[in-house]
Design an enzyme around this catalytic site. Structure first.
Site, PDB file in Angstrom:
ATOM      1  N   ASP A   1       0.857  -1.188   0.000  1.00 38.47           N
ATOM      2  CA  ASP A   1       0.000   0.000   0.000  1.00 38.47           C
ATOM      3  C   ASP A   1       0.891   1.234   0.000  1.00 38.47           C
ATOM      4  O   ASP A   1       1.999   1.214   0.540  1.00 38.47           O
ATOM      5  CB  ASP A   1      -0.912   0.022   1.235  1.00 38.47           C
ATOM      6  CG  ASP A   1      -2.136   0.913   1.050  1.00 38.47           C
ATOM      7  OD1 ASP A   1      -3.252   0.366   0.959  1.00 38.47           O
ATOM      8  OD2 ASP A   1      -1.973   2.146   0.984  1.00 38.47           O
TER       9      ASP A   1
ATOM     10  N   ASP B   1       3.791   2.412  -4.327  1.00 42.42           N
ATOM     11  CA  ASP B   1       2.941   3.307  -5.108  1.00 42.42           C
ATOM     12  C   ASP B   1       2.815   2.668  -6.488  1.00 42.42           C
ATOM     13  O   ASP B   1       3.783   2.636  -7.250  1.00 42.42           O
ATOM     14  CB  ASP B   1       3.587   4.701  -5.203  1.00 42.42           C
ATOM     15  CG  ASP B   1       2.731   5.665  -6.015  1.00 42.42           C
ATOM     16  OD1 ASP B   1       1.791   5.210  -6.710  1.00 42.42           O
ATOM     17  OD2 ASP B   1       3.011   6.875  -5.967  1.00 42.42           O
ATOM     18  N   VAL B   2       1.625   2.152  -6.799  1.00 40.65           N
ATOM     19  CA  VAL B   2       1.456   1.401  -8.050  1.00 40.65           C
ATOM     20  C   VAL B   2       1.636   2.260  -9.297  1.00 40.65           C
ATOM     21  O   VAL B   2       1.808   1.730 -10.389  1.00 40.65           O
ATOM     22  CB  VAL B   2       0.074   0.688  -8.124  1.00 40.65           C
ATOM     23  CG1 VAL B   2      -0.061  -0.379  -7.061  1.00 40.65           C
ATOM     24  CG2 VAL B   2      -1.078   1.684  -8.068  1.00 40.65           C
TER      25      VAL B   2
ATOM     26  N   SER C   1     -14.663  -1.843 -11.724  1.00 46.28           N
ATOM     27  CA  SER C   1     -15.802  -1.233 -11.027  1.00 46.28           C
ATOM     28  C   SER C   1     -17.020  -1.273 -11.939  1.00 46.28           C
ATOM     29  O   SER C   1     -16.878  -1.196 -13.174  1.00 46.28           O
ATOM     30  CB  SER C   1     -15.492   0.231 -10.690  1.00 46.28           C
ATOM     31  OG  SER C   1     -16.677   0.902 -10.309  1.00 46.28           O
TER      32      SER C   1
ATOM     33  N   TYR D   1     -12.511   8.019 -13.813  1.00 46.60           N
ATOM     34  CA  TYR D   1     -12.592   6.714 -13.132  1.00 46.60           C
ATOM     35  C   TYR D   1     -13.193   5.652 -14.065  1.00 46.60           C
ATOM     36  O   TYR D   1     -12.679   4.531 -14.170  1.00 46.60           O
ATOM     37  CB  TYR D   1     -13.445   6.904 -11.880  1.00 46.60           C
ATOM     38  CG  TYR D   1     -13.544   5.739 -10.939  1.00 46.60           C
ATOM     39  CD1 TYR D   1     -12.504   5.432 -10.064  1.00 46.60           C
ATOM     40  CD2 TYR D   1     -14.699   4.964 -10.881  1.00 46.60           C
ATOM     41  CE1 TYR D   1     -12.619   4.373  -9.155  1.00 46.60           C
ATOM     42  CE2 TYR D   1     -14.824   3.910  -9.985  1.00 46.60           C
ATOM     43  CZ  TYR D   1     -13.776   3.626  -9.125  1.00 46.60           C
ATOM     44  OH  TYR D   1     -13.897   2.583  -8.230  1.00 46.60           O
TER      45      TYR D   1
ATOM     46  N   LYS E   1     -11.359   2.325 -15.347  1.00 43.44           N
ATOM     47  CA  LYS E   1     -11.897   1.009 -15.007  1.00 43.44           C
ATOM     48  C   LYS E   1     -12.307   0.233 -16.262  1.00 43.44           C
ATOM     49  O   LYS E   1     -12.228  -1.004 -16.281  1.00 43.44           O
ATOM     50  CB  LYS E   1     -13.069   1.150 -14.041  1.00 43.44           C
ATOM     51  CG  LYS E   1     -12.665   1.719 -12.658  1.00 43.44           C
ATOM     52  CD  LYS E   1     -11.689   0.818 -11.946  1.00 43.44           C
ATOM     53  CE  LYS E   1     -11.435   1.253 -10.506  1.00 43.44           C
ATOM     54  NZ  LYS E   1     -10.475   0.342  -9.828  1.00 43.44           N
TER      55      LYS E   1
HETATM   56  P1  NAP Z   1     -10.214   2.772  -0.223  1.00 42.42           P
HETATM   57  O1  NAP Z   1     -10.955   2.441   1.020  1.00 42.42           O
HETATM   58  O2  NAP Z   1      -9.986   4.193  -0.577  1.00 42.42           O
HETATM   59  O3  NAP Z   1      -8.810   1.979  -0.162  1.00 42.42           O
HETATM   60  C1  NAP Z   1      -7.889   2.086  -1.218  1.00 42.42           C
HETATM   61  C2  NAP Z   1      -6.514   1.719  -0.711  1.00 42.42           C
HETATM   62  O4  NAP Z   1      -5.587   1.855  -1.821  1.00 42.42           O
HETATM   63  C3  NAP Z   1      -6.025   2.675   0.378  1.00 42.42           C
HETATM   64  O5  NAP Z   1      -5.342   1.951   1.372  1.00 42.42           O
HETATM   65  C4  NAP Z   1      -5.096   3.587  -0.393  1.00 42.42           C
HETATM   66  O6  NAP Z   1      -4.058   4.171   0.403  1.00 42.42           O
HETATM   67  C5  NAP Z   1      -4.485   2.641  -1.398  1.00 42.42           C
HETATM   68  N1  NAP Z   1      -3.851   3.367  -2.501  1.00 42.42           N
HETATM   69  C6  NAP Z   1      -4.249   4.538  -3.056  1.00 42.42           C
HETATM   70  N2  NAP Z   1      -3.401   4.912  -4.016  1.00 42.42           N
HETATM   71  C7  NAP Z   1      -2.433   3.951  -4.071  1.00 42.42           C
HETATM   72  C8  NAP Z   1      -1.264   3.782  -4.856  1.00 42.42           C
HETATM   73  N3  NAP Z   1      -0.897   4.695  -5.758  1.00 42.42           N
HETATM   74  N4  NAP Z   1      -0.506   2.687  -4.663  1.00 42.42           N
HETATM   75  C9  NAP Z   1      -0.846   1.766  -3.717  1.00 42.42           C
HETATM   76  N5  NAP Z   1      -1.921   1.886  -2.930  1.00 42.42           N
HETATM   77  C10 NAP Z   1      -2.720   2.957  -3.107  1.00 42.42           C
HETATM   78  O7  NAP Z   1     -10.938   2.140  -1.499  1.00 42.42           O
HETATM   79  P2  NAP Z   1     -11.839   0.823  -1.668  1.00 42.42           P
HETATM   80  O8  NAP Z   1     -13.246   1.229  -1.665  1.00 42.42           O
HETATM   81  O9  NAP Z   1     -11.365  -0.228  -0.743  1.00 42.42           O
HETATM   82  O10 NAP Z   1     -11.484   0.447  -3.174  1.00 42.42           O
HETATM   83  C11 NAP Z   1     -10.582  -0.593  -3.522  1.00 42.42           C
HETATM   84  C12 NAP Z   1     -10.695  -0.855  -5.020  1.00 42.42           C
HETATM   85  O11 NAP Z   1     -12.047  -1.209  -5.325  1.00 42.42           O
HETATM   86  C13 NAP Z   1     -10.378   0.364  -5.872  1.00 42.42           C
HETATM   87  O12 NAP Z   1      -9.720  -0.041  -7.059  1.00 42.42           O
HETATM   88  C14 NAP Z   1     -11.739   0.916  -6.207  1.00 42.42           C
HETATM   89  O13 NAP Z   1     -11.738   1.669  -7.392  1.00 42.42           O
HETATM   90  C15 NAP Z   1     -12.533  -0.357  -6.350  1.00 42.42           C
HETATM   91  N6  NAP Z   1     -13.977  -0.215  -6.197  1.00 42.42           N
HETATM   92  C16 NAP Z   1     -14.516   0.242  -5.019  1.00 42.42           C
HETATM   93  C17 NAP Z   1     -15.908   0.342  -4.914  1.00 42.42           C
HETATM   94  C18 NAP Z   1     -16.590   0.797  -3.661  1.00 42.42           C
HETATM   95  O14 NAP Z   1     -17.828   0.922  -3.688  1.00 42.42           O
HETATM   96  N7  NAP Z   1     -15.891   1.044  -2.570  1.00 42.42           N
HETATM   97  C19 NAP Z   1     -16.714   0.012  -6.005  1.00 42.42           C
HETATM   98  C20 NAP Z   1     -16.122  -0.434  -7.173  1.00 42.42           C
HETATM   99  C21 NAP Z   1     -14.756  -0.550  -7.255  1.00 42.42           C
HETATM  100  P3  NAP Z   1      -4.338   5.584   1.166  1.00 42.42           P
HETATM  101  O15 NAP Z   1      -4.922   5.200   2.479  1.00 42.42           O
HETATM  102  O16 NAP Z   1      -3.015   6.218   1.321  1.00 42.42           O
HETATM  103  O17 NAP Z   1      -5.245   6.386   0.300  1.00 42.42           O
END
Ligand code: NAP
Length: 249
Positions: A45, A66-67, A145, A157, A161
């Site tokens: 992360d 950082d990806v 997503s 986004y 995606k």
């Molecule tokens: P989240 O709670 O914001 O968690 C995302 C994690 O990724 C955080 O720990 C963040 O670190 C980390 N991150 C951000 N930028 C990064 C980078 N450059 N390199 C490595 N790590 C990084 O989001 P989530 O809801 O769990 O989402 C996870 C995935 O599911 C994402 O791809 C999102 O687009 C997808 N998704 C989510 C939903 C939803 O409803 N939640 C729906 C569809 C798809 P920080 O704490 O530093 O920000």
């Protein structure tokens, strides 16, 4: 490995996995599920302390990543290879959103989301595929997503995606001859930090569109990832799987 492994929570025994964005939310849920099923999970992360605290609760290791940086992705995969001798599972979960209506979206909002959500998946998939091709096996699961179909305020986004879907299907075709599977999951509305910032009125509208009548939890997504990452899913590749409580119906 069959029913016995499923029942004993041993489906991923001896597997080495990387989960990106594992510090919280869906990524943390995926890391916990893979570890529960027996895998050794590298929790990667951009927030190193979050990654380390999740990893330490799983007796796994946390690493900063950082990806959006190609050199960091290559270095992480090299470290995992040096430490464990192989990489069986890659889950590209890290993602961000920077929502704005198209006519107001800044260059930065566009570039930041493409860099993390799309280019990051490319960098990690490219690095992992080199090891997996050589090994003649592997599982890659990409978190896209439901928004890839188009969503107001999410041009950046949705484009990223949708790109993940195209990338996943292409990688599935290219890597099939090496017995490496690549699949994409499209979560709907999952209860995490990413969705908690949505204004109440919009949140209610979104929830009302879910036939199963509730927001998803990270564990709902993690269960499908664990199946796709297992030996049981060896004949499933190039699929795009909705995990959204029927959201797309
Ligand atoms: P989240 O709670 O914001 O968690 C995302 C994690 O990724 C955080 O720990 C963040 O670190 C980390 N991150 C951000 N930028 C990064 C980078 N450059 N390199 C490595 N790590 C990084 O989001 P989530 O809801 O769990 O989402 C996870 C995935 O599911 C994402 O791809 C999102 O687009 C997808 N998704 C989510 C939903 C939803 O409803 N939640 C729906 C569809 C798809 P920080 O704490 O530093 O920000």
């Amino acid at each position: 490995m069959g029913l016995r492994a499923l029942l004993s929570g041993d489906l991923l025994r001896d597997k080495i996995a990387i989960v990106t964005g594992a510090g919280r939310g869906i990524g943390e849920g995926i890391a916990r599920k893979l570890a529960h099923d027996g895998a050794t999970v590298v929790c990667a992360d951009v927030n190193e302390s979050d990654a380390s605290s999740v990893a330490s609760s799983l007796a796994s290791i946390g690493m900063r990543l950082d990806v959006s940086k190609a050199d960091e992705c290559d270095a992480l995969v090299t470290r995992v290879h040096e430490r464990y001798g192989r990489l069986d599972i890659l889950v590209n979960n890290a993602g961000i959103n920077r929502d704005a209506m198209l006519h107001k979206m800044t260059d930065d909002q566009w570039h930041q989301v493409i860099a993390v959500d799309l280019t990051g998946v490319f960098f990690m998939t490219r690095a992992a595929s080199r090891l997996m091709r050589a090994a003649g096996s592997g599982r890659i699961v990409n978190i896209s997503s439901a928004s890839w179909m188009g969503n107001i305020g999410q041009a950046n986004y949705a484009a990223a995606k949708a790109g993940v879907v195209g990338l996943s299907r292409t990688a599935a075709k290219e890597l099939a001859r090496s017995q490496v599977t690549v699949n994409a999951i499209c979560p709907g509305f999952i209860d995490t930090t990413m969705t908690r910032g949505i204004p109440d009125a919009i949140r209610e509208q979104q929830l009302a569109k879910i036939p199963l009548g509730r927001a998803g939890q990270p564990a709902d997504v993690a269960a499908v990832v664990a199946f796709l990452a297992s030996d049981e899913a060896g004949y499933v590749t190039g699929e795009v799987i909705n995990v959204g409580g029927g959201y797309v119906l």
